[in-house]
Design an enzyme around this catalytic site. Structure first.
Site, PDB file in Angstrom:
ATOM      1  N   TYR A   1      24.944  60.172  73.679  1.00 21.85           N
ATOM      2  CA  TYR A   1      25.494  60.705  72.423  1.00 21.85           C
ATOM      3  C   TYR A   1      26.166  59.601  71.612  1.00 21.85           C
ATOM      4  O   TYR A   1      25.915  59.440  70.406  1.00 21.85           O
ATOM      5  CB  TYR A   1      26.502  61.842  72.698  1.00 21.85           C
ATOM      6  CG  TYR A   1      27.394  62.030  71.499  1.00 21.85           C
ATOM      7  CD1 TYR A   1      26.897  62.644  70.346  1.00 21.85           C
ATOM      8  CD2 TYR A   1      28.686  61.502  71.463  1.00 21.85           C
ATOM      9  CE1 TYR A   1      27.660  62.755  69.198  1.00 21.85           C
ATOM     10  CE2 TYR A   1      29.459  61.598  70.316  1.00 21.85           C
ATOM     11  CZ  TYR A   1      28.944  62.237  69.195  1.00 21.85           C
ATOM     12  OH  TYR A   1      29.687  62.319  68.061  1.00 21.85           O
TER      13      TYR A   1
ATOM     14  N   ASP B   1      26.441  66.413  69.464  1.00 22.31           N
ATOM     15  CA  ASP B   1      27.720  66.636  70.156  1.00 22.31           C
ATOM     16  C   ASP B   1      27.890  68.144  70.344  1.00 22.31           C
ATOM     17  O   ASP B   1      26.980  68.923  70.046  1.00 22.31           O
ATOM     18  CB  ASP B   1      28.883  65.996  69.382  1.00 22.31           C
ATOM     19  CG  ASP B   1      29.233  66.752  68.110  1.00 22.31           C
ATOM     20  OD1 ASP B   1      28.455  67.657  67.711  1.00 22.31           O
ATOM     21  OD2 ASP B   1      30.284  66.457  67.516  1.00 22.31           O
TER      22      ASP B   1
ATOM     23  N   GLU C   1      34.540  57.406  68.175  1.00 19.97           N
ATOM     24  CA  GLU C   1      33.609  58.179  68.995  1.00 19.97           C
ATOM     25  C   GLU C   1      34.029  58.203  70.466  1.00 19.97           C
ATOM     26  O   GLU C   1      33.868  59.207  71.142  1.00 19.97           O
ATOM     27  CB  GLU C   1      32.170  57.637  68.860  1.00 19.97           C
ATOM     28  CG  GLU C   1      31.523  57.953  67.511  1.00 19.97           C
ATOM     29  CD  GLU C   1      31.413  59.460  67.242  1.00 19.97           C
ATOM     30  OE1 GLU C   1      31.489  60.263  68.182  1.00 19.97           O
ATOM     31  OE2 GLU C   1      31.256  59.824  66.060  1.00 19.97           O
TER      32      GLU C   1
END
Ligand code: SF4
Length: 363
Positions: free
Chosen positions: A135, A153, A52
């Protein structure tokens, strides 16, 4: 929209997207396939976190190779924490946005030392970690720990803006998009649901030419109903990026080139580089050379685009007798091993430009 029809639409979207994921999930090295996640197997939080962080502002295609290289070299969070920051930065070279690599290392140190290598599970705890924003915290909580978190996202933003034809331009429209994602995110398997939405956004509901005819939520998509998919999300008018000027200095002797190190703060902080003229995001470089020799200057040889500005670079070249430098940050690097220097993309462009120039001069 009437409450009942909204509820039906929401249910329809959640069910269709989740079902689509079972047979269509992308195979990615940090993922657990849906056949296993449905039986309760969750991916390694270290893998989820690393992927991520790498995926922030970067495509899946570009990240895969870096992810595998990092996992092979630093198989656990403790291994990454024990690495030198300069090695992590060099291994990151080419991925861009180098503050991510520095925060990655800081975060690994914190998890390794303060949490005995075990990632916190809650979104609110994850948010306290270096380099982990809203996020990323939501994505790790949902994907690695099965928490019900709302993940948005860029791919999901586009998908949801189209499903509900959200007319408020970005960035104002973001909160509306998040609220709608909250509505459609199921209580169970929120991680798989988020990844399903990411996959549809990346491969079906693409920015240009979305493939509505094969989309699992076509029948309930508001943008598709009016044949206006590409109008969403509504973007604000584009601003012209400022242009900055810089000068790099190519100093070569006996098949070695002189490399330096960027300052500790600011753009590309602490990264290996060609000697330059103190350019920054805020100001042009001063064009002052580090040594007094006869430079051959190639104006505007390299152009590079950062998020908030573009950089035009003149390359000043000196190939001659050995130069004595008294700067500790300088190092003579063999040209045939320049790929291993870990130069950020901007400086790697200058290396490629120079290699091409030499080839042209030799023919
Ligand atoms: Fe995107 Fe088209 Fe699917 Fe709507 S129908 S979500 S616009 S791909």
């Amino acid at each position: 929209m009437a409450v009942d029809s909204l509820t039906a639409k929401v249910r329809n979207i959640s069910t269709n997207i989740s079902a689509h994921y079972v047979d269509n999930a992308r195979k990615l090295p940090w993922r657990v396939p849906p056949t296993q996640s449905r039986r309760g197997k969750l991916p390694d939080p270290y893998h989820v976190w690393l992927s991520e962080i790498m995926l922030q502002q970067t495509t899946v295609g570009a990240v895969k190779g870096y992810f595998e290289k990092f996992i092979e070299r630093w198989p656990s969070i403790h291994d990454l924490a024990a690495a030198n920051e300069s090695d992590v930065l060099a291994a990151w070279a080419g991925l861009g946005y180098y503050a991510r690599a520095r925060n990655l290392h800081k975060c690994a140190l914190q998890i390794s030392k303060n949490f005995r290598g075990i990632f916190p599970q809650k979104e609110s705890e994850l948010l306290q970690l270096p380099g982990v924003g809203a996020y990323t915290a939501a994505a790790i909580a949902a994907i690695a720990f099965g928490e019900r978190a709302v993940v948005v996202d860029a791919n999901i933003e586009r998908l949801v803006a189209r499903l509900f034809a959200i007319a408020t331009p970005l960035p104002k429209g973001k909160s509306e998009i998040r609220n709608k994602m909250d509505l459609i995110t199921p209580k169970e398997s929120a991680g798989d649901f988020a990844q399903a939405c990411m996959d549809i956004g990346a491969s079906i509901c693409t920015a240009k030419n979305p493939k509505c005819e094969i989309c699992p939520v076509q029948t309930v998509c508001a943008a598709n109903e009016f044949d206006k998919a590409e109008k969403f999300p509504v973007k604000p008018p584009k601003k012209q990026k400022p242009i900055r000027k810089a000068r790099f200095f190519w100093i070569e002797e006996e098949s070695k080139v002189l490399l330096s190190t960027r300052p500790d703060k600011g753009m590309l902080a602490g990264m290996r580089c060609l000697p330059d003229d103190d350019w920054s995001a805020r100001q042009d470089g001063n064009a002052v050379a580090p040594i007094t020799v006869n430079w051959k200057v190639f104006n505007n040889a390299i152009q590079h685009s950062f998020t908030h500005f573009s950089l035009e670079v003149d390359l000043a070249v000196y190939r001659g007798e050995k130069i004595v430098t008294n700067n500790d940050d300088n190092i003579w690097w063999p040209l045939e091993q320049i790929e291993q220097a870990g130069l950020p993309t901007l400086y790697a462009k200058a290396i490629r430009w120079m290699a091409k120039k030499k080839q042209e001069d030799d023919t």
